[in-house]
Design an enzyme around this catalytic site. Structure first.
Site, mmCIF file in Angstrom:
data_model
loop_
_atom_site.group_PDB
_atom_site.id
_atom_site.type_symbol
_atom_site.label_atom_id
_atom_site.label_comp_id
_atom_site.label_asym_id
_atom_site.label_seq_id
_atom_site.Cartn_x
_atom_site.Cartn_y
_atom_site.Cartn_z
ATOM 1 N N HIS A 285 1.020 -7.573 54.563
ATOM 2 C CA HIS A 285 1.479 -7.037 53.275
ATOM 3 C C HIS A 285 1.285 -8.129 52.223
ATOM 4 O O HIS A 285 0.179 -8.623 52.060
ATOM 5 C CB HIS A 285 2.938 -6.590 53.466
ATOM 6 C CG HIS A 285 3.534 -5.769 52.367
ATOM 7 N ND1 HIS A 285 2.814 -5.210 51.355
ATOM 8 C CD2 HIS A 285 4.832 -5.418 52.123
ATOM 9 C CE1 HIS A 285 3.617 -4.549 50.540
ATOM 10 N NE2 HIS A 285 4.852 -4.670 50.980
ATOM 11 N N HIS A 324 -6.793 -0.975 53.549
ATOM 12 C CA HIS A 324 -5.561 -0.468 52.938
ATOM 13 C C HIS A 324 -5.221 0.870 53.572
ATOM 14 O O HIS A 324 -6.118 1.651 53.874
ATOM 15 C CB HIS A 324 -5.741 -0.293 51.421
ATOM 16 C CG HIS A 324 -4.458 -0.224 50.700
ATOM 17 N ND1 HIS A 324 -3.751 0.953 50.565
ATOM 18 C CD2 HIS A 324 -3.729 -1.184 50.095
ATOM 19 C CE1 HIS A 324 -2.642 0.701 49.895
ATOM 20 N NE2 HIS A 324 -2.593 -0.580 49.606
ATOM 21 N N ASP A 380 -5.125 -8.478 47.420
ATOM 22 C CA ASP A 380 -4.843 -9.829 47.921
ATOM 23 C C ASP A 380 -6.104 -10.657 48.136
ATOM 24 O O ASP A 380 -6.024 -11.868 48.321
ATOM 25 C CB ASP A 380 -4.055 -9.740 49.234
ATOM 26 C CG ASP A 380 -2.654 -9.222 48.993
ATOM 27 O OD1 ASP A 380 -1.962 -9.832 48.170
ATOM 28 O OD2 ASP A 380 -2.275 -8.213 49.590
HETATM 29 N N1 CMC Z 1 -10.050 -6.509 59.259
HETATM 30 C C1 CMC Z 1 -10.610 -5.992 60.378
HETATM 31 N N2 CMC Z 1 -10.397 -4.733 60.809
HETATM 32 C C2 CMC Z 1 -9.569 -3.967 60.068
HETATM 33 C C3 CMC Z 1 -8.971 -4.422 58.901
HETATM 34 C C4 CMC Z 1 -9.228 -5.749 58.497
HETATM 35 N N3 CMC Z 1 -8.692 -6.241 57.383
HETATM 36 N N4 CMC Z 1 -8.206 -3.436 58.382
HETATM 37 C C5 CMC Z 1 -8.327 -2.389 59.197
HETATM 38 N N5 CMC Z 1 -9.162 -2.712 60.221
HETATM 39 C C6 CMC Z 1 -9.622 -1.826 61.277
HETATM 40 C C7 CMC Z 1 -8.469 -1.434 62.181
HETATM 41 O O1 CMC Z 1 -8.363 -2.350 63.272
HETATM 42 C C8 CMC Z 1 -8.901 -0.063 62.639
HETATM 43 O O2 CMC Z 1 -9.891 -0.235 63.640
HETATM 44 P P1 CMC Z 1 -10.048 0.871 64.813
HETATM 45 O O3 CMC Z 1 -10.367 2.165 64.124
HETATM 46 O O4 CMC Z 1 -11.186 0.340 65.624
HETATM 47 O O5 CMC Z 1 -8.749 0.883 65.529
HETATM 48 C C9 CMC Z 1 -9.599 0.506 61.420
HETATM 49 O O6 CMC Z 1 -10.046 -0.630 60.669
HETATM 50 C C10 CMC Z 1 -8.776 1.381 60.532
HETATM 51 O O7 CMC Z 1 -7.658 0.643 60.046
HETATM 52 P P2 CMC Z 1 -6.323 1.401 59.714
HETATM 53 O O8 CMC Z 1 -5.695 1.769 60.991
HETATM 54 O O9 CMC Z 1 -6.603 2.520 58.785
HETATM 55 O O10 CMC Z 1 -5.481 0.300 58.978
HETATM 56 P P3 CMC Z 1 -3.934 0.436 58.639
HETATM 57 O O11 CMC Z 1 -3.744 1.467 57.604
HETATM 58 O O12 CMC Z 1 -3.122 0.587 59.876
HETATM 59 O O13 CMC Z 1 -3.591 -1.006 58.046
HETATM 60 C C11 CMC Z 1 -3.741 -2.835 56.616
HETATM 61 C C12 CMC Z 1 -3.763 -1.309 56.709
HETATM 62 C C13 CMC Z 1 -3.739 -3.228 55.139
HETATM 63 C C14 CMC Z 1 -2.471 -3.378 57.267
HETATM 64 C C15 CMC Z 1 -5.001 -3.380 57.317
HETATM 65 O O14 CMC Z 1 -6.150 -2.932 56.653
HETATM 66 C C16 CMC Z 1 -5.005 -4.889 57.408
HETATM 67 O O15 CMC Z 1 -4.443 -5.442 58.351
HETATM 68 N N6 CMC Z 1 -5.633 -5.593 56.413
HETATM 69 C C17 CMC Z 1 -5.585 -7.051 56.401
HETATM 70 C C18 CMC Z 1 -4.290 -7.530 55.781
HETATM 71 C C19 CMC Z 1 -4.253 -7.289 54.290
HETATM 72 O O16 CMC Z 1 -5.190 -7.582 53.567
HETATM 73 N N7 CMC Z 1 -3.109 -6.781 53.813
HETATM 74 C C20 CMC Z 1 -2.884 -6.511 52.389
HETATM 75 C C21 CMC Z 1 -2.816 -5.066 52.133
HETATM 76 S S1 CMC Z 1 -2.904 -4.602 50.415
HETATM 77 C C22 CMC Z 1 -1.557 -5.256 49.596
HETATM 78 C C23 CMC Z 1 -0.222 -5.081 50.232
HETATM 79 O O17 CMC Z 1 0.085 -4.087 50.877
HETATM 80 O O18 CMC Z 1 0.572 -5.966 50.042
#
Ligand code: CMC
Length: 505
Positions: A285, A324, A380
């Site tokens: 986050h 996201h 971010d």
């Molecule tokens: N790097 C590598 N793989 C990723 C990433 C990433 N940053 N984000 C998502 N994926 C993969 C994830 O492992 C999944 O793979 P699979 O389909 O093979 O299982 C696929 O992409 C789909 O992801 P998702 O399940 O839709 O992602 P989510 O909605 O559960 O999580 C997130 C969203 C923001 C937590 C995630 O994208 C992430 O961990 N990003 C990195 C951390 C980050 O930048 N966070 C800031 C978010 S924006 C500002 C805020 O909220 O504060």
């Protein structure tokens, strides 16, 4: 993302069939543990309504959503820990009825059961109790902080604490609500600046109410104590102000959900904001901006990008600042923030990590793996570079996110309270743990591996072969709060531990 629910056979009785009368589309979804997966309803997509500006605020194309304020009938997790049968007035932990635990167990044993899934054997219980009871002391610095607070909660304003006042202050009195909203927003920048000054070992600087919000925060962090005429650089003050606007709210994200969840029990807003801030700083986050910089520093040079991208695709790395839950195309804030970055770099000088950041972004955006998963830079990705260029230490980045997000948290908190008759957020769960079993006296228990011990706590001493803990024992002190070296030794032969510095941990 949760895997799609398995396609059930039509003959399977354990299914639910739903017809969307808007389109005549039928879905059949599996019933598991008397529940259906909410994501199944994403398949029911309606026709996008004609809207002003072409923005479909009902998000129709992404399927039907399940609306359940306060989680009145929504299971948010599956769990093996506790089961309640509300109609029968029955409660069990890990299969043991509460009456048996209340009569025969003690608190620490029950805590062990809750955390590790089984009642501890005799030696496991002894180790557990010894360790917990030798981690009870607190650091002098923390004692001083506590000593400076007359009330554990609501330290700023005891009269704003419903527990101390014995009434639902905020439902009953809008003036109190508004007064505390103003206080929290105003003080947030001062608290942040003061914590920065402590870090710099400099005296606090009083706020300047004649300045803009971000400008005043920069002033309190940057001014020397005798420089009354000091004014922060106008370009940087505006840049921070813009960042604050971009971070002020973002609908129901993790920290805002925390604020609303904690607020739903009608605590004071100071406590709810603290909880939200704690949720914010996690690296998935608001802590992502810090994680982005650490990641880029680790990558170091443009030549190392292909190897890093391969590691991300092999799921060995996470590309922080990408992805996201809601944005699947682009994060509108990231374009604005990129422009703010140029202003800041122009004022503060070249940011050396920008080449790596730009090349990494380009490499990911050109790679089908990221495109297929709809992974794009989020807010971010760039904000950390700006904060770094401004000279902020890495661990301060989430604070710069939290200060403006206070407005969004308070907006959601106020909205929830004002909606009338606020309901406590209380999600349900799917129980998948052991069925009812009888309490076993300690002398009859068999020593066995704790089922989830291996992925449980690490960093605490290994004291017997059956302990769920792993240890880092050091020559002086104990490493689990960062004191001492990294040398790892088993303390099996050294029981009870001779290291009296344990209590320092
Ligand atoms: N790097 C590598 N793989 C990723 C990433 C990433 N940053 N984000 C998502 N994926 C993969 C994830 O492992 C999944 O793979 P699979 O389909 O093979 O299982 C696929 O992409 C789909 O992801 P998702 O399940 O839709 O992602 P989510 O909605 O559960 O999580 C997130 C969203 C923001 C937590 C995630 O994208 C992430 O961990 N990003 C990195 C951390 C980050 O930048 N966070 C800031 C978010 S924006 C500002 C805020 O909220 O504060």
């Amino acid at each position: 993302m949760a895997p799609p629910p398995p396609v059930p056979k039509l003959a399977d009785k354990n299914t639910l069939t739903v017809i969307d009368n808007r389109t005549d589309k039928t879905i059949t979804v599996p019933i598991t543990h008397n529940s259906i997966p909410a994501t199944a309803f994403k398949a029911l997509k309606g026709e996008v309504p004609e809207t002003k500006g072409g923005v479909d605020t009902d998000d129709t194309t992404n399927g039907i959503r399940v609306f359940d304020p306060a989680f009145l009938n929504t299971a948010a997790i599956s769990s093996k820990i506790t089961f309640i049968d509300g109609d029968k007035g029955f409660l069990m932990h890990r299969g043991y009825p509460i009456e048996q635990l209340a009569e025969k167990s003690d608190y620490l044993e029950t805590a062990y059961l809750l955390i590790y899934g089984e009642l501890p054997s005799k030696s496991q219980g002894e180790i557990w109790k010894f360790e917990v009871m030798h981690h009870t002391e607190i650091a002098d610095d923390l004692a001083k902080v506590i000593g400076s607070m007359r009330y554990a909660m609501g330290a700023f304003a005891p009269e704003a604490n419903p527990a101390l006042q014995g009434r639902n202050l905020y439902i009953q009195d809008k003036a109190i609500m508004n007064k505390n909203i103003i206080r929290i927003i105003g003080k947030s920048a001062t608290v942040a600046a003061a914590s920065m000054r402590v870090r710099m070992n400099r005296p606090f600087i009083a706020p300047r109410s004649d300045m803009g919000f971000a400008e005043n925060m920069l002033y309190m962090m940057d001014a020397t104590s005798d420089a009354e005429d000091y004014k922060p650089d106008a370009r940087l003050a505006r840049a921070l102000e813009t960042l604050f606007i971009l971070h002020a709210d973002h609908e129901m994200n993790c920290s805002t959900a925390t604020m609303t969840h904690v607020g739903s029990s009608l605590v004071d807003p100071y406590s709810a904001v603290s909880a939200a801030a704690a949720a914010l700083y996690g690296p998935l986050h608001g802590g992502a901006n810090e994680a982005v910089i650490r990641m880029m520093e680790r990558i170091g040079t443009v030549e190392n990008i292909p190897a890093f991208v391969s590691a991300v695709k092999a799921k060995k790395e996470l590309l922080f600042g990408f992805g996201h839950r809601v944005y699947r195309n682009t994060d509108p804030r990231s374009k604005i923030i990129r422009e703010v970055a140029e202003t800041v770099f122009a004022a503060c000088g070249h940011e050396p990590l920008i080449e790596v950041a730009t090349a990494l972004r380009d490499a990911a955006l050109a790679d089908p793996w990221f495109v297929e998963k709809k992974l794009y830079p989020n807010v971010d990705y760039w904000s950390g570079l700006i904060y770094r260029s401004l000279g902020f230490p890495l661990d301060f980045f989430p604070v710069l996110f939290a200060v403006p997000r206070v407005a969004g948290w308070l907006a959601h908190w106020k909205q929830a309270i004002e909606a009338g008759n606020p309901k406590i957020w209380r999600p349900r769960q799917l129980y998948i743990g052991p069925q009812v079993r009888d309490y076993v006296p300690v002398e009859d228990r068999v020593e066995r591996e704790i089922q989830d011990g291996k992925e449980g706590i690490t960093g605490l001493p290994v004291c017997t072969p059956f302990s769920p803990f792993q240890s880092t024992v050091v020559e002086w002190g104990c490493s689990d709060h960062g004191i001492g070296s990294d040398s790892t030794t088993s303390r099996e032969e050294d029981w009870p531990p001779s290291c009296n510095l344990l209590k320092m941990c």
